[in-house]
Design an enzyme around this catalytic site. Structure first.
Site, mmCIF file in Angstrom:
data_model
loop_
_atom_site.group_PDB
_atom_site.id
_atom_site.type_symbol
_atom_site.label_atom_id
_atom_site.label_comp_id
_atom_site.label_asym_id
_atom_site.label_seq_id
_atom_site.Cartn_x
_atom_site.Cartn_y
_atom_site.Cartn_z
ATOM 1 C CG ASP A 1 33.309 24.669 -20.152
ATOM 2 O OD1 ASP A 1 33.491 25.721 -19.972
ATOM 3 O OD2 ASP A 1 34.230 24.086 -20.956
ATOM 4 C CG ASP B 1 35.124 29.740 -18.660
ATOM 5 O OD1 ASP B 1 35.248 30.737 -17.997
ATOM 6 O OD2 ASP B 1 36.140 29.059 -19.151
#
Length: 345
Positions: free
Chosen positions: A173, A194
């Site tokens: 992230d 991600d």
């Protein structure tokens, strides 16, 4: 009976006045910089921390204020609040000017850098969250000494945000590209899981394919990561990530993306894919009930990872006219907001 009381009239007038003020503020007084503030860790300027310089900018600022950050490692969490638009953060280069922090409570609270206001520009800065990283220069740790956690380097909420020659460094992230229209020009983004995620309407551009726009930091060769997790939530949602040029390289297998929400949209155009890209390329994830609602496309991409013969069957084939909808002008700059920014060198 009167429709509104005197108090209610006052509140409505105040509300619409505030809307007008905020709308006026986002014009930022044209392309000129009204004030320059310098940050220097050595005490040779007005401020020694970036946050203190931001705090000095008045609320509802309506003129461009440049905060020039001298080279150094600034170990601090930095926030540009909603009520402070028209701010330029200018480092001297992403290799010499770094804002870094080590934290991981949640994607909404742990970011090293948070920008909530419209009309924000940043150039020549590295934003880093070192929590999951090994061999950081101020908090060294073994890669396996702590569990991997979401640890965000930057989260961008404000509309009309421009990042030029910046780096975003993390593992999971890394860049929370949350909401609004954003343009990332010649930036470097590092991670594995991600590491570009959110619901924003963003355009990522690198004009030369040899530049590493996205760098995958692989740790487990048997567990591929994900470059993107885009969160478009409906068919009329304007959000999506468009990647123009650049490359995806690294040392671990990676999928191009997975659907954070059902209408996830990610497009790669003329991007170089190293051999680390998985053959299937994409994962339905939260769109598994109907993956056809996603828009995942690869147009004129090159490199050993660009072979699309084994891609998932629900990737899209965009026509020339459809691809034109995802050009820089059509996708994020229809109202010309980018043309009104000060010149960034």
């Amino acid at each position: 009976m009167e429709m509104f009381s005197g108090t209610m009239r006052f509140l409505l007038i105040l509300f619409f006045s505030c809307l007008f003020c905020h709308g006026k503020a986002t014009d930022c007084g044209g392309k000129s910089v009204a004030q320059t503030i310098v940050v220097d860790q050595q005490g040779k300027a007005a401020f020694t921390t970036v946050q203190a310089a931001i705090d000095s900018v008045k609320s509802n600022n309506d003129q461009w204020v440049k905060i020039h950050i001298k080279p150094g490692l600034y170990i601090e969490r930095v926030t540009i609040p909603y009520e402070k638009p028209c701010i330029i953060l200018e480092g001297e280069s992403s290799s010499t000017t770094t804002i870094s922090y080590s934290d991981h409570p949640s994607i909404n609270n742990n970011a090293t850098f948070t920008s909530s206001s419209s009309n924000v520009v940043a150039s020549g800065i590295t934003f880093k969250n070192s929590y999951n990283l090994a061999n950081t220069i101020y908090e060294p740790k073994d890669v396996g000494s702590e569990p991997i956690e979401p640890a965000t380097a930057a989260r961008i909420y404000g509309d009309k945000s421009f990042f030029y020659n910046c780096s975003f460094v993390g593992y999971q992230d890394t860049l929370f590209d949350a909401y609004g229209r954003h343009y990332y020009k010649d930036c470097y983004i590092e991670g594995e899981i991600d590491f570009i995620f959110g619901s924003a309407q963003s355009y990522y551009e690198v004009n030369y394919t040899n530049n590493c726009l996205m760098d995958v930091v692989g740790r487990d060769p048997n567990l591929p990561g994900f470059v993107t997790a885009q969160g478009r939530s409906s068919s009329d949602d304007a959000g999506g990530f468009v990647f123009e040029g650049g490359s995806i390289r690294g040392n671990g297998k990676v999928n191009l993306g997975r659907a954070w929400r059902a209408y996830s949209r990610v497009i790669f155009h003329q991007t170089y894919f190293d051999s680390i890209i998985t053959p299937e390329g994409w994962v339905a994830w939260n769109a598994s009930d109907n993956a056809s609602t996603t828009t995942y496309a690869e147009i004129d991409c090159k490199g050993p990872g660009a072979d699309s013969s084994k891609r998932v069957p629900w990737t899209k084939k965009l026509s020339y006219s459809e691809m034109n909808d995802f050009s820089f002008t059509s996708f994020i700059n229809k109202d010309g907001w980018f043309d009104n920014l000060p010149t960034i060198s």
